[in-house]
Scaffold this active site. Structure first.
Site, PDB file in Angstrom:
ATOM      1  N   CYS A 422       0.921  -1.018  -0.065  1.00 33.87           N
ATOM      2  CA  CYS A 422      -0.229  -0.261  -0.037  1.00 33.87           C
ATOM      3  C   CYS A 422       0.960   0.967   0.100  1.00 33.87           C
ATOM      4  CB  CYS A 422      -0.909   0.091   0.407  1.00 33.87           C
ATOM      5  SG  CYS A 422       0.148   0.771   2.905  1.00 33.87           S
ATOM      6  N   HIS A 593      -5.481   6.576   8.146  1.00 39.53           N
ATOM      7  CA  HIS A 593      -4.684   6.897   8.326  1.00 39.53           C
ATOM      8  C   HIS A 593      -3.383   7.668   7.878  1.00 39.53           C
ATOM      9  CE1 HIS A 593      -3.865   3.542   5.594  1.00 39.53           C
ATOM     10  NE2 HIS A 593      -2.997   4.082   5.519  1.00 39.53           N
TER      11      HIS A 593
END
Length: 674
Positions: A422, A593
């Site tokens: 990611c 996040h």
């Protein structure tokens, strides 16, 4: 190895902005299509030209429904999308002001044009009024003296509704009346000059790139409603909904396609034509963009047929199934149905003939590319999903067929290393890797390494790389020789099962000595801080106040700041991350996040958990749990893996939903602190 899973385009730019705008318009219109259908049936049956003319129903039901009821419920839907019931009420009152303003403008010229139906006004005022109410509520949120909350809430909404109604009367009514007159004049010119079929030059490509909603719901539906209210039917309802061009291109692939596209085309044709799911034919066109010529030719032929015969639909055909088209056409008359069916047949035939010539001309080259292992169709499926902005259930079968048709042909040996990547390598990838690792082990392949990293840290060692679909192109640039798999639902993606099957096939195809264990059990980064310092009771809440994704992200950031884990600037990094790639994980969970560049704002590892009483829309997905993440030196990764284990189990998710308080939730999540 070579990449077999399709590439996915990154989202951004004007195309995505128009797509999102169109999706929002669709969200206001589609839930109210049943009301439009009901109105269309009333119109077809009881207007003076209908089979059962009834002046009373025409004047006191048909007219008020289209002029007042439909714009008001559309405005209410748009208001609720922005600010729930409070937004819907304000939006409805504001739109009533715009309807009155348009009627007043029309009354100033007794013999002039009639008042336009305020569909565009509703789509403007609905979300705008709700947004104004939402912003004002934020100004005095938490500042009202106890006991006066209801009084303030009631009067503030009433005052905002009053002011927005005046704005609708004096401003929006003027604007929409002008827009409708300009559009009406332009359309009248196209119809009178026989140029309306040229609209297909815009409409057919727009459909393939999921840009049609803005055009269809923003322009064609309001024009169609206006025309149908006067004549009983409208050609505009069929400009975009005609299933003929899609059927034609799929039939061409059925006879003259190659490989997976040929094998899947017959099933896709049934889904498209009878189910009304037009997006199933988009990958076939994207795999060979020159086919847009065939689509435009077919679409224009259908429009020309309806224009010549004077046929159309009595109400919008949604979804664009031949069954819905049949119902909307027969509601006008049997003769009208014949004309509409002729337009569908002619458009399908023209598209089929042009597409067949194109496919036959390139057939030799297509067979050579297929033999060389190229996966043009699989790439087109992924581009279609990227254009849509999310995974498509309608394309799931095509995606699986594309993957299954090419994966084994490009495997050079047994798969031993899988990496979930990611943007930052600290949130989404950790949870996705945990779920996938569990599935790999359960299938008996404990020697396969499943780990997670940031895309920037990818190297040439992984055999398979799993990424969120928007990030796949970046991963492919760094590791073009790996097999790339795109997912969007991290907790329960069906693509994980495809990866397991891929591992199994790689072992079956490899010699026994090559299938020996290549790695120890999947590595995981050990936490650098005690687990109980990362998730504590104080960082869990069952009574958060946010009602939107943006507010929920801010709430998660506030908890992390209060915990001393991040600086206040981390909230901006969380929003930046969300603007690039959604942190929706599946199973009602989102894990916002920061970006990889914001690691300097992280002071210590911490996780916050918020359970919302009502679902929050997270890029169109329902979210009840928001887990805010701040990771310092990998100290949160093991806990994220354990959270992933919990949320991949639907029974555990239900237990969390039923938990009465924060302590009960912590008890359920206690395993993360072991």
């Amino acid at each position: 190895m070579t990449a077999t899973a399709p590439a996915v385009e990154q989202r951004g730019g004007a195309r995505v902005a128009v797509q999102r705008f169109g999706t929002f318009l669709s969200g206001m219109i589609m839930p109210n299509i049943p009301a439009l259908i009901a109105w269309g049936i009333l119109t077809a049956l009881f207007i003076p030209a209908g089979p059962f003319p009834n002046q009373g129903i025409t004047d006191f039901v048909v007219g008020p429904v289209i002029h007042y009821l439909l714009p008001l419920i559309i405005a209410n839907t748009g208001g609720r999308m922005v600010y729930d019931q409070r937004g819907g009420i304000v939006a409805t009152v504001a739109t009533a002001g715009a309807i009155g303003g348009a009627d007043y403008i029309a009354s100033l010229v007794p013999d002039g044009p009639s008042s336009p139906h305020m569909f565009i006004g509703a789509m403007i005022l609905g979300p705008l009024s709700a947004w104004v109410m939402k912003m004002l509520d934020r100004l005095w949120d938490g500042k009202v003296r106890a006991g006066f909350e209801m009084l303030v809430n009631m009067f503030s909404a009433g005052i905002v509704a009053f002011l927005m109604a005046l704005f609708g009367f004096f401003v929006i009514a003027q604007v929409v009346t002008f827009i409708m007159r300009v559009l009406g004049g332009a359309v009248g010119f196209l119809v009178d000059s026989g140029l309306l079929p040229l609209a297909s030059i815009i409409i057919e490509p727009a459909k393939v790139f999921f840009l049609n909603n803005a055009l269809n719901h923003g322009v064609l539906t309001p024009l169609g409603v206006q025309q149908a209210s006067e004549t009983g039917s409208s050609i505009f309802f069929l400009l975009e909904a005609n299933p003929g061009p899609g059927l034609g291109v799929l039939l061409a692939f059925t006879f003259f396609g190659v490989g997976v596209s040929k094998a899947t085309a017959p099933g896709a044709a049934i889904i498209h034509f009878f189910g009304g799911i037009h997006e199933v034919y988009f990958p076939y066109v994207l795999a060979k963009p020159v086919l847009l010529v065939a689509m435009i030719a077919g679409g224009a032929s259908g429009v020309a047929t309806n224009a010549i015969l004077g046929t159309g639909l009595g109400f919008p055909a949604a979804p664009g199934s031949i069954i819905a088209v049949f119902g909307a056409a027969i509601s006008v008359s049997a003769l009208n149905l014949v004309g509409v069916l002729a337009s569908v047949l002619i458009s399908a035939t023209v598209t089929f003939l042009v597409a067949s010539v194109i496919l036959r001309a390139s057939r030799k080259r297509d067979l050579e590319r297929e033999a060389a292992g190229a996966d043009d169709f699989g790439a087109a499926v992924a581009r279609t999903e990227a254009n849509k902005g999310r995974s498509s259930e309608a394309l799931a079968g095509l995606r699986t067929a594309a993957a299954g048709g090419t994966a084994t042909a490009t495997l050079a040996g047994p798969i031993s290393k899988i990496v979930f990547a990611c943007d930052a390598g600290m949130g989404s990838s950790a949870m996705g890797a945990s779920v996938l690792r569990s599935k790999i082990k359960q299938a008996g392949f404990g020697d396969v390494s499943v780990s997670n990293v940031a895309i920037a840290n990818l190297d040439a060692t992984p055999d398979v790389i799993v990424t969120q679909q928007e990030l796949t192109p970046r991963a492919q640039q760094r590791t073009p020789d790996a097999i790339h798999i795109s997912v969007d639902n991290f907790m329960s993606s069906p693509r994980y099962d495809e990866v397991v099957e891929l591992v199994a096939r790689s072992r079956e195809a490899a010699p026994a000595e090559e299938a020996a264990p290549a790695a120890a059990a999947a590595p995981s980064t050990a936490p650098s801080t005690p687990a109980d310092d990362v998730l504590t009771l104080e960082r869990i809440t069952v009574s958060p106040t946010a009602t939107t994704k943006e507010a929920a992200i801010q709430e998660a950031a506030d908890v992390l700041v209060a915990a001393g884990a991040v600086t206040p600037a981390y909230a901006d990094a969380m929003r930046e991350r969300e603007a690039t790639v959604s942190t929706y994980m599946g199973n009602l969970l989102a894990i916002p996040h920061g970006t990889n560049e914001a690691k300097g704002e992280v002071l210590a590892s911490a996780i916050s958990v918020a359970r919302y009483p009502q679902a929050i829309s997270w890029d169109g997905n329902d979210v009840r749990f928001v887990v805010g993440i701040a990771g310092k030196d990998g100290g949160h990764l093991e806990i994220l893996a354990k959270i992933a284990t919990v949320f991949s189990d639907e029974a555990q998710v239900q237990r969390l939903l039923d938990a009465p308080d924060e302590q009960a939730m912590l008890d359920i999540l206690a395993a993360v602190n072991d």
